[in-house]
Enzyme design. Sequence first.
Site, PDB file in Angstrom:
ATOM      1  N   HIS A 164     -16.529  -0.365  -2.202  1.00  0.00           N
ATOM      2  CA  HIS A 164     -17.823   0.265  -1.948  1.00  0.00           C
ATOM      3  C   HIS A 164     -17.718   1.144  -0.716  1.00  0.00           C
ATOM      4  CE1 HIS A 164     -17.786  -3.887  -0.478  1.00  0.00           C
ATOM      5  NE2 HIS A 164     -18.416  -3.426   0.597  1.00  0.00           N
TER       6      HIS A 164
ATOM      7  N   LYS B 176     -11.363   9.797   3.349  1.00  0.00           N
ATOM      8  CA  LYS B 176     -10.302  10.727   3.719  1.00  0.00           C
ATOM      9  C   LYS B 176     -10.501  12.036   2.944  1.00  0.00           C
ATOM     10  CE  LYS B 176      -5.222  11.005   3.818  1.00  0.00           C
ATOM     11  NZ  LYS B 176      -3.967  10.272   3.556  1.00  0.00           N
TER      12      LYS B 176
ATOM     13  N   GLU C 261      -9.463  -6.859  -4.626  1.00  0.00           N
ATOM     14  CA  GLU C 261      -8.017  -6.772  -4.370  1.00  0.00           C
ATOM     15  C   GLU C 261      -7.332  -8.099  -4.749  1.00  0.00           C
ATOM     16  OE1 GLU C 261      -6.633  -3.903  -3.450  1.00  0.00           O
ATOM     17  OE2 GLU C 261      -4.621  -4.562  -2.915  1.00  0.00           O
TER      18      GLU C 261
ATOM     19  N   SER D  63     -12.784 -10.002  -2.149  1.00  0.00           N
ATOM     20  CA  SER D  63     -12.406  -8.650  -2.577  1.00  0.00           C
ATOM     21  C   SER D  63     -11.810  -8.616  -3.971  1.00  0.00           C
ATOM     22  CB  SER D  63     -11.371  -8.115  -1.584  1.00  0.00           C
ATOM     23  OG  SER D  63     -10.749  -6.966  -2.095  1.00  0.00           O
TER      24      SER D  63
ATOM     25  N   TYR E  67      -2.912  -8.388   2.242  1.00  0.00           N
ATOM     26  CA  TYR E  67      -4.377  -8.425   2.375  1.00  0.00           C
ATOM     27  C   TYR E  67      -4.988  -9.192   1.194  1.00  0.00           C
ATOM     28  CZ  TYR E  67      -9.220  -6.750   1.961  1.00  0.00           C
ATOM     29  OH  TYR E  67     -10.581  -6.683   1.796  1.00  0.00           O
TER      30      TYR E  67
HETATM   31  P1  NAP Z   1     -14.479  -2.475   8.097  1.00  0.00           P
HETATM   32  O1  NAP Z   1     -15.335  -1.253   8.171  1.00  0.00           O
HETATM   33  O2  NAP Z   1     -13.006  -2.340   8.241  1.00  0.00           O
HETATM   34  O3  NAP Z   1     -15.020  -3.511   9.209  1.00  0.00           O
HETATM   35  C1  NAP Z   1     -14.281  -4.655   9.573  1.00  0.00           C
HETATM   36  C2  NAP Z   1     -14.981  -5.355  10.710  1.00  0.00           C
HETATM   37  O4  NAP Z   1     -14.228  -6.524  11.080  1.00  0.00           O
HETATM   38  C3  NAP Z   1     -15.135  -4.520  11.987  1.00  0.00           C
HETATM   39  O5  NAP Z   1     -16.410  -4.745  12.535  1.00  0.00           O
HETATM   40  C4  NAP Z   1     -14.054  -5.111  12.899  1.00  0.00           C
HETATM   41  O6  NAP Z   1     -14.333  -4.956  14.266  1.00  0.00           O
HETATM   42  C5  NAP Z   1     -14.147  -6.577  12.504  1.00  0.00           C
HETATM   43  N1  NAP Z   1     -12.972  -7.359  12.940  1.00  0.00           N
HETATM   44  C6  NAP Z   1     -11.693  -7.172  12.567  1.00  0.00           C
HETATM   45  N2  NAP Z   1     -10.920  -8.093  13.155  1.00  0.00           N
HETATM   46  C7  NAP Z   1     -11.723  -8.884  13.908  1.00  0.00           C
HETATM   47  C8  NAP Z   1     -11.501 -10.004  14.773  1.00  0.00           C
HETATM   48  N3  NAP Z   1     -10.288 -10.516  14.981  1.00  0.00           N
HETATM   49  N4  NAP Z   1     -12.568 -10.580  15.381  1.00  0.00           N
HETATM   50  C9  NAP Z   1     -13.791 -10.066  15.197  1.00  0.00           C
HETATM   51  N5  NAP Z   1     -14.071  -9.000  14.403  1.00  0.00           N
HETATM   52  C10 NAP Z   1     -13.043  -8.416  13.768  1.00  0.00           C
HETATM   53  O7  NAP Z   1     -14.741  -3.242   6.707  1.00  0.00           O
HETATM   54  P2  NAP Z   1     -15.950  -3.081   5.655  1.00  0.00           P
HETATM   55  O8  NAP Z   1     -15.602  -2.017   4.671  1.00  0.00           O
HETATM   56  O9  NAP Z   1     -17.248  -3.049   6.373  1.00  0.00           O
HETATM   57  O10 NAP Z   1     -15.797  -4.452   4.861  1.00  0.00           O
HETATM   58  C11 NAP Z   1     -16.479  -5.630   5.290  1.00  0.00           C
HETATM   59  C12 NAP Z   1     -15.796  -6.843   4.690  1.00  0.00           C
HETATM   60  O11 NAP Z   1     -15.813  -6.760   3.277  1.00  0.00           O
HETATM   61  C13 NAP Z   1     -14.321  -7.002   5.076  1.00  0.00           C
HETATM   62  O12 NAP Z   1     -14.047  -8.380   5.177  1.00  0.00           O
HETATM   63  C14 NAP Z   1     -13.574  -6.405   3.891  1.00  0.00           C
HETATM   64  O13 NAP Z   1     -12.276  -6.960   3.795  1.00  0.00           O
HETATM   65  C15 NAP Z   1     -14.483  -6.852   2.757  1.00  0.00           C
HETATM   66  N6  NAP Z   1     -14.464  -5.998   1.569  1.00  0.00           N
HETATM   67  C16 NAP Z   1     -14.726  -4.677   1.684  1.00  0.00           C
HETATM   68  C17 NAP Z   1     -14.739  -3.881   0.545  1.00  0.00           C
HETATM   69  C18 NAP Z   1     -15.032  -2.405   0.626  1.00  0.00           C
HETATM   70  O14 NAP Z   1     -14.769  -1.714  -0.376  1.00  0.00           O
HETATM   71  N7  NAP Z   1     -15.592  -1.906   1.724  1.00  0.00           N
HETATM   72  C19 NAP Z   1     -14.509  -4.463  -0.721  1.00  0.00           C
HETATM   73  C20 NAP Z   1     -14.252  -5.838  -0.778  1.00  0.00           C
HETATM   74  C21 NAP Z   1     -14.250  -6.613   0.363  1.00  0.00           C
HETATM   75  P3  NAP Z   1     -13.822  -3.676  15.126  1.00  0.00           P
HETATM   76  O15 NAP Z   1     -14.894  -2.640  14.959  1.00  0.00           O
HETATM   77  O16 NAP Z   1     -13.727  -4.257  16.493  1.00  0.00           O
HETATM   78  O17 NAP Z   1     -12.496  -3.247  14.547  1.00  0.00           O
HETATM   79  O1  G4F Z   2      -9.312   3.540  -0.338  1.00  0.00           O
HETATM   80  P1  G4F Z   2      -8.199   2.575  -0.405  1.00  0.00           P
HETATM   81  O2  G4F Z   2      -7.332   2.464   0.797  1.00  0.00           O
HETATM   82  O3  G4F Z   2      -8.830   1.194  -0.840  1.00  0.00           O
HETATM   83  P2  G4F Z   2      -8.205  -0.154  -1.472  1.00  0.00           P
HETATM   84  O4  G4F Z   2      -6.775  -0.292  -1.207  1.00  0.00           O
HETATM   85  O5  G4F Z   2      -8.652  -0.206  -2.897  1.00  0.00           O
HETATM   86  O6  G4F Z   2      -8.950  -1.275  -0.617  1.00  0.00           O
HETATM   87  C1  G4F Z   2     -10.358  -1.216  -0.369  1.00  0.00           C
HETATM   88  O7  G4F Z   2     -11.029  -1.859  -1.409  1.00  0.00           O
HETATM   89  C2  G4F Z   2     -10.769  -3.273  -1.512  1.00  0.00           C
HETATM   90  C3  G4F Z   2     -11.575  -3.781  -2.711  1.00  0.00           C
HETATM   91  O8  G4F Z   2     -10.778  -3.723  -3.870  1.00  0.00           O
HETATM   92  C4  G4F Z   2     -11.195  -3.923  -0.213  1.00  0.00           C
HETATM   93  F1  G4F Z   2     -11.052  -5.272  -0.299  1.00  0.00           F
HETATM   94  C5  G4F Z   2     -10.370  -3.359   0.925  1.00  0.00           C
HETATM   95  O9  G4F Z   2     -10.812  -3.949   2.155  1.00  0.00           O
HETATM   96  C6  G4F Z   2     -10.622  -1.858   0.983  1.00  0.00           C
HETATM   97  O10 G4F Z   2     -11.971  -1.646   1.349  1.00  0.00           O
HETATM   98  O11 G4F Z   2      -7.232   2.958  -1.639  1.00  0.00           O
HETATM   99  C7  G4F Z   2      -7.718   3.119  -2.949  1.00  0.00           C
HETATM  100  C8  G4F Z   2      -6.617   3.691  -3.842  1.00  0.00           C
HETATM  101  C9  G4F Z   2      -5.275   2.944  -3.738  1.00  0.00           C
HETATM  102  O12 G4F Z   2      -4.787   2.711  -5.032  1.00  0.00           O
HETATM  103  C10 G4F Z   2      -4.361   3.904  -3.002  1.00  0.00           C
HETATM  104  O13 G4F Z   2      -2.977   3.813  -3.377  1.00  0.00           O
HETATM  105  O14 G4F Z   2      -6.341   5.026  -3.412  1.00  0.00           O
HETATM  106  C11 G4F Z   2      -4.945   5.231  -3.424  1.00  0.00           C
HETATM  107  N1  G4F Z   2      -4.619   6.318  -2.501  1.00  0.00           N
HETATM  108  C12 G4F Z   2      -4.016   7.496  -2.847  1.00  0.00           C
HETATM  109  N2  G4F Z   2      -3.841   8.256  -1.758  1.00  0.00           N
HETATM  110  C13 G4F Z   2      -4.813   6.322  -1.175  1.00  0.00           C
HETATM  111  C14 G4F Z   2      -4.324   7.542  -0.696  1.00  0.00           C
HETATM  112  N3  G4F Z   2      -5.368   5.406  -0.345  1.00  0.00           N
HETATM  113  C15 G4F Z   2      -5.464   5.712   0.986  1.00  0.00           C
HETATM  114  N4  G4F Z   2      -6.042   4.819   1.822  1.00  0.00           N
HETATM  115  N5  G4F Z   2      -4.968   6.890   1.482  1.00  0.00           N
HETATM  116  C16 G4F Z   2      -4.383   7.841   0.688  1.00  0.00           C
HETATM  117  O15 G4F Z   2      -3.958   8.902   1.146  1.00  0.00           O
END
Ligand code: NAP
Ligand code: G4F
Length: 331
Positions: free
Chosen positions: A178, A191, A126, A124, A148
């Site tokens: 993404h 949201k 992050e 990530s 995280y």
């Molecule tokens: P997500 O929608 O939150 O999905 C997370 C998945 O992990 C769910 O299927 C969840 O299962 C599973 N999981 C959590 N804890 C587990 C456990 N103990 N054993 C087995 N499965 C478990 O996340 P996503 O957005 O698809 O992201 C996929 C991956 O990319 C994650 O590792 C995230 O940290 C990483 N990532 C995401 C972003 C982004 O912007 N989306 C960016 C960078 C990295 P349940 O359905 O049972 O909860």
């Molecule tokens: O949508 P967010 O919660 O995503 P964040 O923290 O960037 O994390 C996501 O992206 C990471 C990649 O950089 C992933 F690794 C991670 O798993 C996840 O998918 O928040 C984005 C921004 C933050 O700066 C937060 O402070 O939005 C700001 N924000 C403002 N108001 C809010 C809100 N975030 C959330 N969730 N809810 C709010 O009401």
Amino acid sequence: MARRALITGITGQDGAYLAQFLLDKGYEVHGMVRRASTENFERIAHLRDRLVLHQADLLDQLSIITLISEVRPHELYNLAAQSFVPTSWLQPLLTSEFTALGVTRVLEAIRLVDPSIRFFQASSSEMFGDAREEPQNERTPFWPRSPYGVAKAYGHWITVNYRESYGIFACSGIMFNHESPLRGKEFVTRKITDAVARIKLGRQEKLKLGNLDARRDWGFAGDFVRAMWLMLQQDKPDDYVVATGRQHTVREFCQLAFSYVGLHWEDYVEIDRALFRPAEVNRLRGDATKARTVLGWEPTVTFEQLVRMMVDADLERVQAELAQEVAAGGS
Ligand code: NAP
Ligand code: G4F
């Protein structure tokens, strides 16, 4: 013979897009799901008959070894994690167990069962946290700002380490934010688009948000899963930043989403200090030159298209819910 892929986190946003992508490529797709009292398969419901799901948990080493021994995948995509940043302050130890040590458990299982399995780790942006430079690339130092982010940095380095120690074909995709209509509703983009749809259709009055000044590099999840697959098709394993290279504030996301349905965001958004984070990642922007050059990867969806896609999907969903309520009331 079809290639076999195993996806952990198949019930999540990326899991659903990756499963669809691999099925379209002719893969036999297996997914790891954890046991819950109520099934949570909405995102993969349309694919359910074409997938093979297995119960296992990132916390349970033996369950992962057994799973990999049974499936014997050619490619393993480790997408499972506790992925919501605010929860990582509430549950830092559990986040480390899933998001950090979980990666080692999967890598150990690969090492024991079949070290020729190709491995993708969902790392990530992050990890860059209070980033030392902009834009961030594969050589930018990490300065994570949340439990995280710290856990993901561990997951990244253990992936690199198993490649260097054991010669495992292990790749880390350093992915910037993404999004998609399948994004969890707790993340800021979804949201906002969910609230825009509900406000437009008279189901909600206000939207509470935290830091509107935060800047992110937001792309489309469908594009990102293609990058994951491309990494595992190369001659050599390596690490890649996956990003669009464009940055926007949360405020800009709001402006665009509300104005798309003819509303003015300032009439509806309220700031809630409780939603600010103990330590914020103020700005992220990725440099995906390596992914573009080596993998031939390009994002296909712009920020503006992404916002419209998400608002359209939420409008359609809320409208369908309203229609169902009317039908139920009339029967
Ligand atoms: P997500 O929608 O939150 O999905 C997370 C998945 O992990 C769910 O299927 C969840 O299962 C599973 N999981 C959590 N804890 C587990 C456990 N103990 N054993 C087995 N499965 C478990 O996340 P996503 O957005 O698809 O992201 C996929 C991956 O990319 C994650 O590792 C995230 O940290 C990483 N990532 C995401 C972003 C982004 O912007 N989306 C960016 C960078 C990295 P349940 O359905 O049972 O909860
Ligand atoms: O949508 P967010 O919660 O995503 P964040 O923290 O960037 O994390 C996501 O992206 C990471 C990649 O950089 C992933 F690794 C991670 O798993 C996840 O998918 O928040 C984005 C921004 C933050 O700066 C937060 O402070 O939005 C700001 N924000 C403002 N108001 C809010 C809100 N975030 C959330 N969730 N809810 C709010 O009401």
